[in-house]
Structures are given as C-alpha cells and as structure tokens.
Design a protein around this motif. Structure first.
Motif, PDB file in Angstrom:
ATOM      1  N   UNK A 130       0.809  -1.218   0.000  1.00 61.66           N
ATOM      2  CA  UNK A 130       0.000   0.000   0.000  1.00 61.66           C
ATOM      3  C   UNK A 130       0.843   1.270   0.000  1.00 61.66           C
ATOM      4  N   UNK A 131       2.112   1.158   0.320  1.00 55.20           N
ATOM      5  CA  UNK A 131       2.972   2.337   0.290  1.00 55.20           C
ATOM      6  C   UNK A 131       3.333   2.735  -1.136  1.00 55.20           C
ATOM      7  N   UNK A 132       3.120   1.830  -2.073  1.00 57.76           N
ATOM      8  CA  UNK A 132       3.542   2.072  -3.450  1.00 57.76           C
ATOM      9  C   UNK A 132       2.393   2.287  -4.423  1.00 57.76           C
ATOM     10  N   UNK A 133       1.151   2.070  -3.995  1.00 58.78           N
ATOM     11  CA  UNK A 133       0.023   2.150  -4.924  1.00 58.78           C
ATOM     12  C   UNK A 133      -1.267   2.391  -4.154  1.00 58.78           C
ATOM     13  N   UNK A 134      -2.341   2.636  -4.899  1.00 54.52           N
ATOM     14  CA  UNK A 134      -3.672   2.774  -4.302  1.00 54.52           C
ATOM     15  C   UNK A 134      -4.481   1.516  -4.596  1.00 54.52           C
ATOM     16  N   UNK A 135      -5.472   1.279  -3.756  1.00 56.52           N
ATOM     17  CA  UNK A 135      -6.370   0.140  -3.941  1.00 56.52           C
ATOM     18  C   UNK A 135      -7.132   0.310  -5.256  1.00 56.52           C
ATOM     19  N   UNK A 136      -7.255  -0.722  -6.086  1.00 64.60           N
ATOM     20  CA  UNK A 136      -6.946  -2.133  -5.851  1.00 64.60           C
ATOM     21  C   UNK A 136      -5.609  -2.602  -6.428  1.00 64.60           C
ATOM     22  N   UNK A 137      -4.651  -1.701  -6.546  1.00 70.30           N
ATOM     23  CA  UNK A 137      -3.352  -2.062  -7.112  1.00 70.30           C
ATOM     24  C   UNK A 137      -2.337  -2.461  -6.060  1.00 70.30           C
ATOM     25  N   UNK A 138      -2.747  -2.565  -4.789  1.00 72.44           N
ATOM     26  CA  UNK A 138      -1.835  -3.064  -3.759  1.00 72.44           C
ATOM     27  C   UNK A 138      -1.449  -4.509  -4.081  1.00 72.44           C
ATOM     28  N   UNK A 139      -0.229  -4.866  -3.752  1.00 74.54           N
ATOM     29  CA  UNK A 139       0.200  -6.246  -3.974  1.00 74.54           C
ATOM     30  C   UNK A 139      -0.685  -7.230  -3.226  1.00 74.54           C
ATOM     31  N   UNK A 140      -1.185  -6.831  -2.060  1.00 77.07           N
ATOM     32  CA  UNK A 140      -1.976  -7.737  -1.234  1.00 77.07           C
ATOM     33  C   UNK A 140      -3.466  -7.767  -1.528  1.00 77.07           C
ATOM     34  N   UNK A 141      -3.935  -7.049  -2.532  1.00 74.16           N
ATOM     35  CA  UNK A 141      -5.365  -7.058  -2.858  1.00 74.16           C
ATOM     36  C   UNK A 141      -5.738  -8.338  -3.578  1.00 74.16           C
ATOM     37  N   UNK A 142      -6.771  -9.020  -3.094  1.00 73.51           N
ATOM     38  CA  UNK A 142      -7.211 -10.306  -3.634  1.00 73.51           C
ATOM     39  C   UNK A 142      -8.687 -10.254  -3.993  1.00 73.51           C
ATOM     40  N   UNK A 143      -9.182 -11.243  -4.768  1.00 77.84           N
ATOM     41  CA  UNK A 143     -10.613 -11.286  -5.085  1.00 77.84           C
ATOM     42  C   UNK A 143     -11.459 -11.431  -3.822  1.00 77.84           C
TER      43      UNK A 143
END
Length: 202
Positions: free
Chosen positions: A115-128
């Motif tokens: 989340x430090x590098x992008x906004x939702x839903x582009x966070x690495x940890x964002x899942x379906x």
C-alpha cells in the motif's frame, strides 16, 4: 499440501523393507522438496477477534505466480473483502501502526501489502472477494503474480491475511456517485469495513 504429500512419499519409501528399500527420489518428489525449501507450504490460520478459528489460507508457487487457497466456515452468507496485510501481527485489541489514538481488532496487521507504493486495488496484497454460501462456507482459489511466497515471510515483520466484514468495491465508484472520484478511505481499503478475521502467514 504438496509439500506434505512429498514428505509422506519419502517416509513411505524409507519404511519399506526387502528389495526396493533404497528407492531413489522420483523427479516429482525432488521438485516437491525443492518447492518446500522455497517456502511453498506457507499457511495462515484465520481467527476472529474472540480467538475462534474460522478457516485457513495456504500459498504455493505455481508457474503463473502464487496460488492462494482459502477455506472458511461459520461466517454469515455474503461477500467479504480479502487482503494480505503488511505486518504479521493479529492482535484482537491493538493500536494502528503510526496512529496510537486508533485502536481496534487486528489493527496491528497494518495496511495492505504494497500500500505504500500504490492505491487500492493495485496493492500487492489485494485479492478477489470471498463469497460465503448460505451454509456459512466459503472457498476461493486464485493466482496472483503480485507477490511470491517468500515475500510473505522473508521480511522482519512478516505478513497476515485479513477477512473484512463487508464487500470490497475495489475503489470502483462511478462518477455519478462521486464526481471527484473515490475518497481516501475507498482508495485505501475498497470500503471493505472492519477487520473480521486475521491469520499470520507462517
């Protein structure tokens, strides 16, 4: 699971007697062992704020990236936000990192991974989103190339899997509802709501 199967195969081969007792590893077993050494057996047990187990999540390396397998039970029917969070702490009554004045369930897990590098839903940890049936059961299989298994366990503070109390809108808010675009909360979490269950990835 694959790592466990590979280990079982080795144990059975070693326990055999007579001819064939010195069976060599098959290529599949060797591949499974290598995957296990790479951390392909990472898993998180999901618990609610009262400490009751509600499910589990496992991560394994596949050719397309990281396969995520989720199984839950005992939840109310509907959709739930599902994310990997940046800190491996699932404290039921905790303080939000960087905001001592905010306390609540599982806030110690921090924000979404990446989340430090992008906004939702582009966070690495964002899942379906996770869909739970009328019987209270939920199953999800997804593959992501946004993180590897080692990314979840290799840093000092680890990571955690979070189920949120509501659906995730992935910051998809049409202009007719928000002419200025999604607000900060939506871009942070997709309005997925409170943190319902958490599990440290191990």
């Amino acid at each position: 699971m694959a790592a466990a199967i590979g280990t079982t195969a080795l144990v059975l081969a070693g326990c055999g007697g007579g001819e064939g007792a010195g069976v060599e590893e098959t290529p599949a077993t060797a591949e499974t062992t290598a995957a296990a050494e790479a951390g392909a057996g990472s898993r998180a047990v999901l618990r609610d704020a009262e400490g009751a187990e509600v499910g589990s999540v496992s991560f394994s390396e596949v050719s397309a990236g990281t396969e995520v397998l989720v199984e839950v039970q005992g939840l109310e029917p509907g959709f739930y936000g599902l994310h990997v969070h940046a800190t491996g702490l699932c404290e039921p009554d905790s303080t939000a990192p960087g905001d001592p004045g905010t306390t609540g369930a599982f806030l110690s897990a921090g924000g979404h991974l990446g989340s430090a590098d992008a906004e939702h839903p582009e966070h690495a940890g964002d899942l379906p989103a996770l869909l739970v049936t009328e019987e209270g059961l939920g199953f999800l299989t997804a593959v992501t190339d946004r993180f590897g298994v080692q990314d979840l366990v290799s840093d000092e503070d680890g990571s955690a899997v979070m189920i949120h109390s509501g659906p995730d809108n992935y910051a998809n808010v049409p202009e007719r509802y928000a002419p200025d675009g999604p607000d900060e909360a939506t871009l942070g979490t997709g309005d997925a709501g409170a943190r319902l269950a958490c599990g440290v990835v191990e």
